[in-house]
Write a protein that holds these residues in place. Structure first.
Motif, PDB file in Angstrom:
ATOM      1  N   ALA A 291       0.836  -1.203   0.000  1.00 17.68           N
ATOM      2  CA  ALA A 291       0.000   0.000   0.000  1.00 17.68           C
ATOM      3  C   ALA A 291       0.873   1.256   0.000  1.00 17.68           C
ATOM      4  O   ALA A 291       0.578   2.236  -0.688  1.00 17.68           O
ATOM      5  N   ALA A 292       1.977   1.186   0.770  1.00 16.83           N
ATOM      6  CA  ALA A 292       2.872   2.341   0.856  1.00 16.83           C
ATOM      7  C   ALA A 292       3.519   2.628  -0.506  1.00 16.83           C
ATOM      8  O   ALA A 292       3.640   3.789  -0.917  1.00 16.83           O
ATOM      9  N   TYR A 293       3.935   1.562  -1.218  1.00 12.32           N
ATOM     10  CA  TYR A 293       4.528   1.759  -2.540  1.00 12.32           C
ATOM     11  C   TYR A 293       3.526   2.425  -3.483  1.00 12.32           C
ATOM     12  O   TYR A 293       3.852   3.352  -4.221  1.00 12.32           O
ATOM     13  N   ALA A 297       3.997   6.069  -5.188  1.00 15.88           N
ATOM     14  CA  ALA A 297       4.046   6.084  -6.658  1.00 15.88           C
ATOM     15  C   ALA A 297       2.974   7.002  -7.222  1.00 15.88           C
ATOM     16  O   ALA A 297       3.172   7.657  -8.251  1.00 15.88           O
ATOM     17  N   ALA A 298       1.863   7.063  -6.539  1.00 12.86           N
ATOM     18  CA  ALA A 298       0.764   7.923  -6.993  1.00 12.86           C
ATOM     19  C   ALA A 298       0.960   9.371  -6.553  1.00 12.86           C
ATOM     20  O   ALA A 298       0.111  10.227  -6.836  1.00 12.86           O
ATOM     21  N   SER A 302       4.863  11.949   0.813  1.00 12.82           N
ATOM     22  CA  SER A 302       6.319  11.966   0.706  1.00 12.82           C
ATOM     23  C   SER A 302       6.882  10.620   1.148  1.00 12.82           C
ATOM     24  O   SER A 302       6.551  10.126   2.242  1.00 12.82           O
ATOM     25  N   PRO A 303       7.745   9.986   0.327  1.00 14.92           N
ATOM     26  CA  PRO A 303       8.325   8.694   0.708  1.00 14.92           C
ATOM     27  C   PRO A 303       8.998   8.736   2.082  1.00 14.92           C
ATOM     28  O   PRO A 303       8.923   7.788   2.849  1.00 14.92           O
TER      29      PRO A 303
END
Ligand code: GTP
Ligand code: MG
Length: 314
Positions: A291-293, A297-298, A302-303
């Motif tokens: 879900a975090a990826y 990606a969307a 902020s990563p």
């Protein structure tokens, strides 16, 4: 442990297998690699570790072949490792290395290991330190590490060796050679290669340029020596080896200080490695990571913030 005993006994096949094991990123190999490294620790040779760096085509492999042969003729046992940051994508220069190191490749007192640098996957450094330790376990008194000096790899290698030699070409100019200031800062000596045939005068000019540049860079402090020679004819190898021994032989205070620093840095690197591996192994079983990826990606977050959230929740 069987593999460790075989390595200590000088079994070359075991040495190759042991390097593959310590370079492996497979979780099921980690424990065996730890046992191997623990068993070998402090039991092998205290080798002289030398990094050979420089732009593509400057003659690194040819130089390693020449220096290595010079040393085995003087009854040293020489291991060669290659760190090639590009090979993970290009399929590797393994063949190139072997064909350039024809003398060493069939020298019973040498071991040539063209490393795929596969650890570069995911941005993790290749496990050259571990491979060096295994070679020392197998009784090699000199370890030569070839690395292309165009990126971060040579800076990383500087943190694993006792001496870093930068190879340059006559009259090529830094721009052309793609040499970054960083490598010139960390090099312990410069070798102007290919000073043969028509290139003697050009090589001397290049030497003078480097001496001047290094003088400006290092001021009154430690100033790396600049050598001129040829991997083809073998000229200049003697002088370079003397310089290497002065800094890198057992008992040298410079070497002792560097190794202590390097061991601390290795611990840091291993901690990073193991923490990341452990975290990813835990998260793989949960939907949170996937879900975090998607989220980053969307462009939804902020990563950096997401990373902290994942860690806090773990
Ligand atoms: N004349 C001359 N040619 C050399 C010398 N050393 C290497 N060469 C030539 O330069 C070319 C490149 O040599 P390599 O040893 O493959 O260079 P490298 O730096 O290892 O190259 P990469 O690994 O691809 O970055 C080959 O054609 C060599 O024969 C030298 O001392 N004199
Ligand atoms: Mg090469």
């Amino acid at each position: 442990m069987e593999l460790a005993d075989a390595v200590l006994a000088g079994d070359r096949l075991a040495l190759a297998r042991a390097i593959t094991l310590v370079e492996s990123r497979r979780a099921e190999d980690e424990a065996a690699a730890d046992v191997l490294l623990a068993t070998l620790h402090g039991r092998g040779r205290d080798s002289v570790r030398v990094g050979i760096s420089g732009p593509p085509g400057v003659g690194k492999s040819t130089f390693v072949d020449a220096l290595g042969s010079f040393l085995t003729a003087d009854s040293h046992k020489v291991a060669v490792l290659a760190v090639d940051p590009s090979s993970a994508t290009t399929g590797g220069s393994i063949l190139g290395d072997k064909t350039r190191m024809t003398r060493l490749a069939r020298d019973p007192n040498a071991f040539v290991r063209p490393s795929p640098g596969s650890g570069a996957l995911g941005g993790v450094a290749p496990r050259t330190r571990e491979a060096i330790a295994v070679c020392e376990g197998a009784g090699f008194g000199v370890v030569l590490v070839e690395t292309i000096g165009v990126g971060q790899s040579e800076i990383a290698v500087a943190g694993m060796v006792d001496f870093l030699l930068l190879l340059v070409q006559p009259d090529a100019g830094d721009e052309l050679q793609g040499i970054k200031r960083g490598i010139t800062e960390v090099a312990d000596a410069v070798f102007v290669n290919k000073a043969d045939g028509e290139r003697h005068a050009a090589a001397q000019r290049t030497r003078a340029e480097y001496e001047q540049a290094l003088g400006l860079l290092h001021g009154a402090g430690r100033r790396p020596a600049v050598f001129v020679g040829s991997a083809h004819t073998g000229s200049g190898l003697d002088g370079v080896w003397q310089a290497i021994r002065t800094v890198a032989a057992p008992g040298s205070p410079t070497r002792a200080r560097r190794r202590a620093e390097q061991a601390r840095a290795w611990l840091d690197a291993a901690l990073h490695d193991q923490l990341v591996a452990r975290f990813l192994a835990q998260q793989a079983a949960t939907p949170a990571l996937a879900a975090a990826y998607h989220e980053v990606a969307a462009g939804l977050a902020s990563p950096r913030v997401v990373a902290r959230r994942l860690l806090a929740a773990s």
